[in-house]
Design a protein around this motif. Sequence first.
Motif, PDB file in Angstrom:
ATOM      1  N   LEU A  58     -32.316  42.060   5.459  1.00  0.00           N
ATOM      2  CA  LEU A  58     -31.086  42.088   6.266  1.00  0.00           C
ATOM      3  C   LEU A  58     -31.214  43.174   7.333  1.00  0.00           C
ATOM      4  O   LEU A  58     -31.496  44.326   7.013  1.00  0.00           O
ATOM      5  CB  LEU A  58     -29.936  42.431   5.310  1.00  0.00           C
ATOM      6  N   ARG A  59     -31.016  42.786   8.577  1.00  0.00           N
ATOM      7  CA  ARG A  59     -31.238  43.802   9.623  1.00  0.00           C
ATOM      8  C   ARG A  59     -29.963  44.554   9.971  1.00  0.00           C
ATOM      9  O   ARG A  59     -29.845  45.738   9.740  1.00  0.00           O
ATOM     10  CB  ARG A  59     -31.878  43.156  10.853  1.00  0.00           C
ATOM     11  N   THR A  60     -28.975  43.840  10.508  1.00  0.00           N
ATOM     12  CA  THR A  60     -27.729  44.545  10.827  1.00  0.00           C
ATOM     13  C   THR A  60     -26.612  43.955   9.975  1.00  0.00           C
ATOM     14  O   THR A  60     -26.363  42.762  10.015  1.00  0.00           O
ATOM     15  CB  THR A  60     -27.342  44.373  12.309  1.00  0.00           C
ATOM     16  N   ALA A  61     -25.994  44.803   9.219  1.00  0.00           N
ATOM     17  CA  ALA A  61     -24.897  44.320   8.379  1.00  0.00           C
ATOM     18  C   ALA A  61     -23.865  45.429   8.244  1.00  0.00           C
ATOM     19  O   ALA A  61     -23.983  46.284   7.379  1.00  0.00           O
ATOM     20  CB  ALA A  61     -25.432  43.891   7.021  1.00  0.00           C
ATOM     21  N   PRO A  62     -22.847  45.417   9.093  1.00  0.00           N
ATOM     22  CA  PRO A  62     -21.806  46.431   8.955  1.00  0.00           C
ATOM     23  C   PRO A  62     -21.156  46.319   7.576  1.00  0.00           C
ATOM     24  O   PRO A  62     -20.981  45.208   7.059  1.00  0.00           O
ATOM     25  CB  PRO A  62     -20.792  46.055  10.039  1.00  0.00           C
ATOM     26  N   ALA A  63     -20.841  47.478   7.003  1.00  0.00           N
ATOM     27  CA  ALA A  63     -20.251  47.461   5.656  1.00  0.00           C
ATOM     28  C   ALA A  63     -18.748  47.675   5.721  1.00  0.00           C
ATOM     29  O   ALA A  63     -18.251  48.464   6.523  1.00  0.00           O
ATOM     30  CB  ALA A  63     -20.911  48.538   4.812  1.00  0.00           C
ATOM     31  N   LEU A  64     -18.043  46.946   4.865  1.00  0.00           N
ATOM     32  CA  LEU A  64     -16.599  47.143   4.686  1.00  0.00           C
ATOM     33  C   LEU A  64     -16.439  47.742   3.297  1.00  0.00           C
ATOM     34  O   LEU A  64     -16.896  47.140   2.314  1.00  0.00           O
ATOM     35  CB  LEU A  64     -15.852  45.806   4.738  1.00  0.00           C
ATOM     36  N   PHE A  65     -15.801  48.904   3.225  1.00  0.00           N
ATOM     37  CA  PHE A  65     -15.736  49.589   1.938  1.00  0.00           C
ATOM     38  C   PHE A  65     -14.404  49.353   1.231  1.00  0.00           C
ATOM     39  O   PHE A  65     -13.341  49.392   1.851  1.00  0.00           O
ATOM     40  CB  PHE A  65     -15.974  51.088   2.116  1.00  0.00           C
ATOM     41  N   VAL A  66     -14.544  49.149  -0.088  1.00  0.00           N
ATOM     42  CA  VAL A  66     -13.374  48.924  -0.940  1.00  0.00           C
ATOM     43  C   VAL A  66     -13.341  50.067  -1.950  1.00  0.00           C
ATOM     44  O   VAL A  66     -14.377  50.350  -2.567  1.00  0.00           O
ATOM     45  CB  VAL A  66     -13.557  47.574  -1.689  1.00  0.00           C
ATOM     46  N   PRO A  71      -6.992  48.388  -8.770  1.00  0.00           N
ATOM     47  CA  PRO A  71      -5.920  48.311  -7.759  1.00  0.00           C
ATOM     48  C   PRO A  71      -6.399  47.732  -6.421  1.00  0.00           C
ATOM     49  O   PRO A  71      -5.584  47.259  -5.625  1.00  0.00           O
ATOM     50  CB  PRO A  71      -5.466  49.774  -7.603  1.00  0.00           C
ATOM     51  N   SER A  72      -7.701  47.738  -6.175  1.00  0.00           N
ATOM     52  CA  SER A  72      -8.195  47.159  -4.919  1.00  0.00           C
ATOM     53  C   SER A  72      -8.076  45.635  -4.890  1.00  0.00           C
ATOM     54  O   SER A  72      -8.168  45.031  -3.822  1.00  0.00           O
ATOM     55  CB  SER A  72      -9.667  47.539  -4.697  1.00  0.00           C
ATOM     56  N   LYS A  73      -7.904  45.022  -6.055  1.00  0.00           N
ATOM     57  CA  LYS A  73      -7.775  43.558  -6.067  1.00  0.00           C
ATOM     58  C   LYS A  73      -6.335  43.177  -5.728  1.00  0.00           C
ATOM     59  O   LYS A  73      -5.595  42.677  -6.572  1.00  0.00           O
ATOM     60  CB  LYS A  73      -8.173  43.010  -7.434  1.00  0.00           C
ATOM     61  N   SER A  74      -5.936  43.446  -4.495  1.00  0.00           N
ATOM     62  CA  SER A  74      -4.536  43.234  -4.136  1.00  0.00           C
ATOM     63  C   SER A  74      -4.438  42.485  -2.808  1.00  0.00           C
ATOM     64  O   SER A  74      -5.389  42.453  -2.018  1.00  0.00           O
ATOM     65  CB  SER A  74      -3.841  44.590  -3.981  1.00  0.00           C
ATOM     66  N   LEU A  75      -3.260  41.928  -2.559  1.00  0.00           N
ATOM     67  CA  LEU A  75      -3.042  41.237  -1.284  1.00  0.00           C
ATOM     68  C   LEU A  75      -3.090  42.224  -0.127  1.00  0.00           C
ATOM     69  O   LEU A  75      -3.536  41.891   0.966  1.00  0.00           O
ATOM     70  CB  LEU A  75      -1.687  40.508  -1.322  1.00  0.00           C
ATOM     71  N   GLN A  76      -2.654  43.459  -0.375  1.00  0.00           N
ATOM     72  CA  GLN A  76      -2.702  44.482   0.685  1.00  0.00           C
ATOM     73  C   GLN A  76      -4.150  44.744   1.103  1.00  0.00           C
ATOM     74  O   GLN A  76      -4.461  44.871   2.282  1.00  0.00           O
ATOM     75  CB  GLN A  76      -2.093  45.814   0.200  1.00  0.00           C
ATOM     76  N   MET A  77      -5.037  44.827   0.122  1.00  0.00           N
ATOM     77  CA  MET A  77      -6.448  45.082   0.436  1.00  0.00           C
ATOM     78  C   MET A  77      -7.035  43.881   1.186  1.00  0.00           C
ATOM     79  O   MET A  77      -7.830  44.042   2.103  1.00  0.00           O
ATOM     80  CB  MET A  77      -7.224  45.347  -0.858  1.00  0.00           C
ATOM     81  N   LEU A  78      -6.609  42.700   0.787  1.00  0.00           N
ATOM     82  CA  LEU A  78      -7.081  41.484   1.468  1.00  0.00           C
ATOM     83  C   LEU A  78      -6.694  41.542   2.944  1.00  0.00           C
ATOM     84  O   LEU A  78      -7.501  41.261   3.834  1.00  0.00           O
ATOM     85  CB  LEU A  78      -6.439  40.264   0.796  1.00  0.00           C
ATOM     86  N   GLY A  83      -8.211  42.239   8.593  1.00  0.00           N
ATOM     87  CA  GLY A  83      -8.033  42.896   9.893  1.00  0.00           C
ATOM     88  C   GLY A  83      -9.318  43.576  10.335  1.00  0.00           C
ATOM     89  O   GLY A  83      -9.711  43.508  11.507  1.00  0.00           O
ATOM     90  N   GLU A  84      -9.973  44.207   9.371  1.00  0.00           N
ATOM     91  CA  GLU A  84     -11.218  44.908   9.706  1.00  0.00           C
ATOM     92  C   GLU A  84     -12.293  43.914  10.168  1.00  0.00           C
ATOM     93  O   GLU A  84     -13.021  44.174  11.123  1.00  0.00           O
ATOM     94  CB  GLU A  84     -11.687  45.670   8.457  1.00  0.00           C
ATOM     95  N   LEU A  85     -12.365  42.795   9.473  1.00  0.00           N
ATOM     96  CA  LEU A  85     -13.350  41.768   9.873  1.00  0.00           C
ATOM     97  C   LEU A  85     -13.088  41.308  11.304  1.00  0.00           C
ATOM     98  O   LEU A  85     -14.002  41.178  12.115  1.00  0.00           O
ATOM     99  CB  LEU A  85     -13.258  40.553   8.935  1.00  0.00           C
ATOM    100  N   LEU A  86     -11.820  41.072  11.591  1.00  0.00           N
ATOM    101  CA  LEU A  86     -11.458  40.586  12.927  1.00  0.00           C
ATOM    102  C   LEU A  86     -11.841  41.615  13.989  1.00  0.00           C
ATOM    103  O   LEU A  86     -12.468  41.275  14.999  1.00  0.00           O
ATOM    104  CB  LEU A  86      -9.950  40.306  12.970  1.00  0.00           C
ATOM    105  N   ARG A  87     -11.493  42.880  13.716  1.00  0.00           N
ATOM    106  CA  ARG A  87     -11.811  43.939  14.699  1.00  0.00           C
ATOM    107  C   ARG A  87     -13.314  44.082  14.898  1.00  0.00           C
ATOM    108  O   ARG A  87     -13.796  44.403  15.967  1.00  0.00           O
ATOM    109  CB  ARG A  87     -11.216  45.282  14.247  1.00  0.00           C
ATOM    110  N   LYS A  88     -14.055  43.807  13.826  1.00  0.00           N
ATOM    111  CA  LYS A  88     -15.511  43.956  13.943  1.00  0.00           C
ATOM    112  C   LYS A  88     -16.181  42.698  14.484  1.00  0.00           C
ATOM    113  O   LYS A  88     -17.408  42.616  14.537  1.00  0.00           O
ATOM    114  CB  LYS A  88     -16.099  44.319  12.572  1.00  0.00           C
ATOM    115  N   GLY A  89     -15.374  41.702  14.785  1.00  0.00           N
ATOM    116  CA  GLY A  89     -15.921  40.526  15.474  1.00  0.00           C
ATOM    117  C   GLY A  89     -16.370  39.388  14.564  1.00  0.00           C
ATOM    118  O   GLY A  89     -17.114  38.509  15.005  1.00  0.00           O
ATOM    119  N   ALA A  90     -15.928  39.382  13.306  1.00  0.00           N
ATOM    120  CA  ALA A  90     -16.324  38.270  12.422  1.00  0.00           C
ATOM    121  C   ALA A  90     -15.678  36.974  12.908  1.00  0.00           C
ATOM    122  O   ALA A  90     -14.505  36.952  13.268  1.00  0.00           O
ATOM    123  CB  ALA A  90     -15.878  38.565  10.992  1.00  0.00           C
ATOM    124  N   ASP A  91     -16.462  35.906  12.916  1.00  0.00           N
ATOM    125  CA  ASP A  91     -15.909  34.609  13.322  1.00  0.00           C
ATOM    126  C   ASP A  91     -16.176  33.579  12.231  1.00  0.00           C
ATOM    127  O   ASP A  91     -16.567  33.917  11.118  1.00  0.00           O
ATOM    128  CB  ASP A  91     -16.491  34.189  14.683  1.00  0.00           C
TER     129      ASP A  91
END
Length: 359
Positions: A58-66, A71-78, A83-91
């Motif tokens: 894997l060459r470039t893979a931005p990480a999203l940290f949980v 408690p991280s298994k929540s709708l708020q975390m989702l 939002g983070e994916l969108l800001r980082k350009g995930a399509d």
Amino acid sequence: METFRVKSEKFTYPVVTGKESWRLFRDVPQGRYSSIFVVTERSLWRRWSKRFIEESGLRTAPALFVPSGEPSKSLQMLERLGGELLRKGADRRSCLVLFGGGVVGDLGAFLASVYMRGVDCIHVPTTLLAQVDSAVGGKTAVNLGEMKNLIGTFYPGRMVLSDPRVLSTLRWRDFRSGLYEVVKHAILDGRSLFKLLETSTHTLRPGAADALESIVARAVKVKVDIVNRDEREANERMTLNLGHTFGHALEEATDYSRFVHGEAVAWGLLAAARLGRRLGLLPATDSDQICALVRRLGPLPSIQDLPPAKILRLLPQDKKAVGGTIRWVIPEKIGKVRVVTGVPRCEVLAAFREIQAMK
Ligand code: GLY
């Protein structure tokens, strides 16, 4: 290395177990994805990212940290991760690599199933429990308040890559937590995996990659075979709930703070073995053997102070209950279980008191 194939509704995917299985990531066709993101925990990624990147290619893979923990298994975390994916350009052609244990896997796969109506994900489970159970079979979930896994989807990853070497940094308690799920699979499967566990308890430790490689493969096969016969849990997959009816009640009664999941399941396995014996379904020898193996794997947090009436009240809230009727998974012998309804309350109470009295 071993590869097991899961036939899911939409596609077939490999579950690869064994040392160096991360290298199989290189089989992902170049250009299939516009971008790849890693969902993980910060400390885990700090410890393992170098090796993972090296082996997976894997060459470039931005990480999203949980943050670690349930408690991280929540709708708020989702929402936060979306939002983070969108800001980082995930399509729509992005892919999520879920590098972690059950929390990262369940939450990350749920995110993959709903982000832009679904993007691919690849599971790289890093706990024993996730390798033998939660990363296999396509269940995704977040919790809603106290109700664990209430909101989720069936959404399998494109592949599951389980390397036993990553287990070397597990805490002993988390390691044992996974072993109890392996015992569950052994009870479903038959005497040979059960015997293997009985004879190898003393060699099983987080860093024993060789011993773990074959145990993980055996346990994964049990799960894969069940999921291949009943992906959507219409029937047989329900048997994977063995030990979980009491297990979930114990977790809930203690606000999810006393037991790690597998420890609660371990008490649930003991209760199921005692209940099976009380109901005349399970021979005493098999019941004793199950109890002995569970007890031999290590100490469990006490349940002596828990009022039986409270635990029994929580049982019908188990997600597998239909119309308030509990469907018990009861062993009939090592290698065979039965789903039973209408178990008298007095027998359930007596079985719980028996396990409370265990030394
Ligand atoms: N962990 C239970 C199941 O996957 O069905």
